[in-house]
Enzyme design. Structure first.
Site, mmCIF file in Angstrom:
data_model
loop_
_atom_site.group_PDB
_atom_site.id
_atom_site.type_symbol
_atom_site.label_atom_id
_atom_site.label_comp_id
_atom_site.label_asym_id
_atom_site.label_seq_id
_atom_site.Cartn_x
_atom_site.Cartn_y
_atom_site.Cartn_z
ATOM 1 N N ASP A 19 71.218 -78.552 -5.180
ATOM 2 C CA ASP A 19 70.177 -77.676 -4.634
ATOM 3 C C ASP A 19 69.342 -77.065 -5.762
ATOM 4 O O ASP A 19 69.864 -76.518 -6.726
ATOM 5 C CB ASP A 19 70.829 -76.564 -3.814
ATOM 6 C CG ASP A 19 69.877 -75.890 -2.860
ATOM 7 O OD1 ASP A 19 68.737 -75.600 -3.243
ATOM 8 O OD2 ASP A 19 70.276 -75.643 -1.715
ATOM 9 N N SER A 32 65.239 -74.996 1.836
ATOM 10 C CA SER A 32 66.448 -75.818 1.912
ATOM 11 C C SER A 32 66.765 -76.242 3.342
ATOM 12 O O SER A 32 67.334 -77.319 3.564
ATOM 13 C CB SER A 32 67.644 -75.058 1.324
ATOM 14 O OG SER A 32 67.489 -74.881 -0.060
ATOM 15 N N THR A 82 71.834 -76.000 3.545
ATOM 16 C CA THR A 82 72.108 -77.423 3.322
ATOM 17 C C THR A 82 73.280 -77.923 4.147
ATOM 18 O O THR A 82 73.138 -78.912 4.877
ATOM 19 C CB THR A 82 72.309 -77.702 1.823
ATOM 20 O OG1 THR A 82 71.128 -77.302 1.109
ATOM 21 C CG2 THR A 82 72.568 -79.180 1.582
ATOM 22 N N ASP A 93 70.181 -73.760 -7.657
ATOM 23 C CA ASP A 93 69.105 -73.084 -6.946
ATOM 24 C C ASP A 93 69.175 -71.568 -7.133
ATOM 25 O O ASP A 93 68.174 -70.919 -7.440
ATOM 26 C CB ASP A 93 69.202 -73.438 -5.465
ATOM 27 C CG ASP A 93 68.205 -72.683 -4.603
ATOM 28 O OD1 ASP A 93 67.000 -72.943 -4.731
ATOM 29 O OD2 ASP A 93 68.637 -71.836 -3.793
ATOM 30 N N HIS A 123 66.423 -69.302 -9.022
ATOM 31 C CA HIS A 123 65.754 -68.207 -8.319
ATOM 32 C C HIS A 123 65.826 -66.926 -9.149
ATOM 33 O O HIS A 123 64.862 -66.153 -9.207
ATOM 34 C CB HIS A 123 66.427 -67.942 -6.966
ATOM 35 C CG HIS A 123 65.878 -68.743 -5.834
ATOM 36 N ND1 HIS A 123 64.570 -68.664 -5.413
ATOM 37 C CD2 HIS A 123 66.477 -69.651 -5.008
ATOM 38 C CE1 HIS A 123 64.378 -69.471 -4.384
ATOM 39 N NE2 HIS A 123 65.524 -70.092 -4.108
ATOM 40 N N HIS A 149 65.030 -79.863 -3.405
ATOM 41 C CA HIS A 149 63.757 -79.393 -3.941
ATOM 42 C C HIS A 149 64.020 -78.863 -5.349
ATOM 43 O O HIS A 149 65.177 -78.726 -5.767
ATOM 44 C CB HIS A 149 63.154 -78.276 -3.077
ATOM 45 C CG HIS A 149 64.108 -77.137 -2.847
ATOM 46 N ND1 HIS A 149 64.420 -76.210 -3.819
ATOM 47 C CD2 HIS A 149 64.852 -76.799 -1.761
ATOM 48 C CE1 HIS A 149 65.304 -75.350 -3.349
ATOM 49 N NE2 HIS A 149 65.594 -75.686 -2.089
#
Length: 361
Positions: free
Chosen positions: A34, A74, A127, A247, A251, A290
């Site tokens: 992720d 996601s 996910t 991820d 972030h 992504h």
């Protein structure tokens, strides 16, 4: 996005919704890192000081957009990967008009295969939910968990224990699952297993390196156990493995957090590729949903200095971008293409929603 128009949006959805259901390979393993772009791979390679296991698997790129944005979240990305249809950001296992979609995992279960879902996020995260639930918004964690319990899947491993209310706990037991809450219990469990190892997200690898007490299994440990549990079915299995916290690190603009999570994911990749090589009939696909953060490496620091700064970090937040000589363009997702790999380069979806078709459905 406004310039795209309703007609063009409809064309995007139709293009990625016109697929039926054939048959999956005997054993299918989909691995998702992720929030991972190619810059994250570069940093992880520098820190490792050697090629990644992923390096022998990557053979292309894959487009990531959702139905209503060039920058997916996601939930929409997982829905596209799992169900073959691009949906709106926030939606899980449903088309933009609210139609319930069928996931690869559900197809596998209908074929008599065993099914496993593994993540370092809460098990109700976007996910894993994309492969195992159908809700209008990813925030509906109670509904997601109830649907996962009712799915009949053989294995769920991740965090998210705080969502397990007493009624859901009773439903879990009634559905025949063994509830396990630490690594030792996971090793000893048999039958259908529901692992909830943390109240929310599982403990980050960078915190484990700092000596934080932790009874949770790592992603490689969960991967190994999942393969042991699922391989006994002669009809085969479907397994989704998510490394969720690259991820989260990106972030937070926390390169150490993201990088150690990616290295743990890469260990799981090595396990899976080696296992698949020993079990003909196994198809592995590895990708990201992504990219997060718009990560760029800057020339102000030699890669050795960057690697040492990350290796020296023993807690989240201990390696700020300035110290590691990187720049993040955003605190959110970006719309760039991400890597695509696996053990069969002929399975080459160009768009995330083409993955089910690439697997033969």
């Amino acid at each position: 996005m406004k310039r795209m128009g309703k007609v063009a949006l409809a064309a995007v959805w139709v293009f990625c919704s016109a697929w039926g259901f054939g048959a999956l390979p005997q054993r299918t393993i989909v691995m998702i890192s992720d929030g991972t772009g190619v810059a994250s791979l570069t940093v992880a390679r520098q820190v490792k000081g050697a090629p990644l296991a992923l390096d022998r698997a990557i053979y292309g790129l894959i487009e990531t957009r959702s139905a209503n944005s060039s920058v997916t979240d996601s939930a929409a990305a997982a829905t596209a990967l799992a169900c073959g249809v691009r949906t709106n950001n926030g939606m899980v296992g449903m088309a933009p008009d609210g139609t319930r979609l069928r996931s690869i995992a559900e197809v596998a279960k209908a074929e008599g295969k065993s099914v496993g879902i593994v993540t370092t996020d809460a098990i109700t995260g976007a996910t894993p939910a994309g492969f195992s639930a159908h809700v209008k918004h990813r925030s509906q964690t109670g509904l997601i968990l109830s649907q996962q319990i009712a799915s009949g899947f053989d294995l769920f491993l991740g965090g998210g224990r705080q969502a397990l209310t007493e009624p859901l706990r009773a439903a879990l037991v009634a559905a025949g699952y063994s509830l396990v809450e630490d690594a030792a219990a996971l090793r000893a469990a048999s039958g259908k297993i529901f692992g909830l190892f943390a109240p929310g997200v599982m403990t980050a690898m960078v915190e484990r390196r700092g000596g934080a007490p932790c009874s949770e299994p790592t992603l490689p440990e969960m991967t190994a156990r999942a393969l042991e549990v699922l391989e006994g079915n002669p009809k085969g299995f479907f397994l989704m493995i998510e490394g969720a916290q690259v991820d989260k690190g990106n972030h937070a603009h926390d390169l150490a957090w993201a990088t150690h999570e990616l290295l743990a994911f890469d260990e799981a990749v090595a396990q899976v590729l080696d296992w698949a090589a020993q079990h003909p009939g196994t198809v592995v696909v590895i990708t990201a949903d992504h990219e997060t953060g718009g990560l760029v490496l800057l020339p102000e620091a030699h890669e050795g200095a960057r690697a040492q700064a990350i290796l020296g970090a023993t807690a989240k937040g201990a390696c700020p971008p300035a110290k590691c000589a990187v720049k993040y363009a955003t605190g959110d997702h970006s719309g760039v293409d991400v890597f695509l790999g696996g053990n069969d380069p002929s399975r080459r979806p160009l768009r995330n929603c083409e993955l089910p078709a690439a697997l033969g459905l």
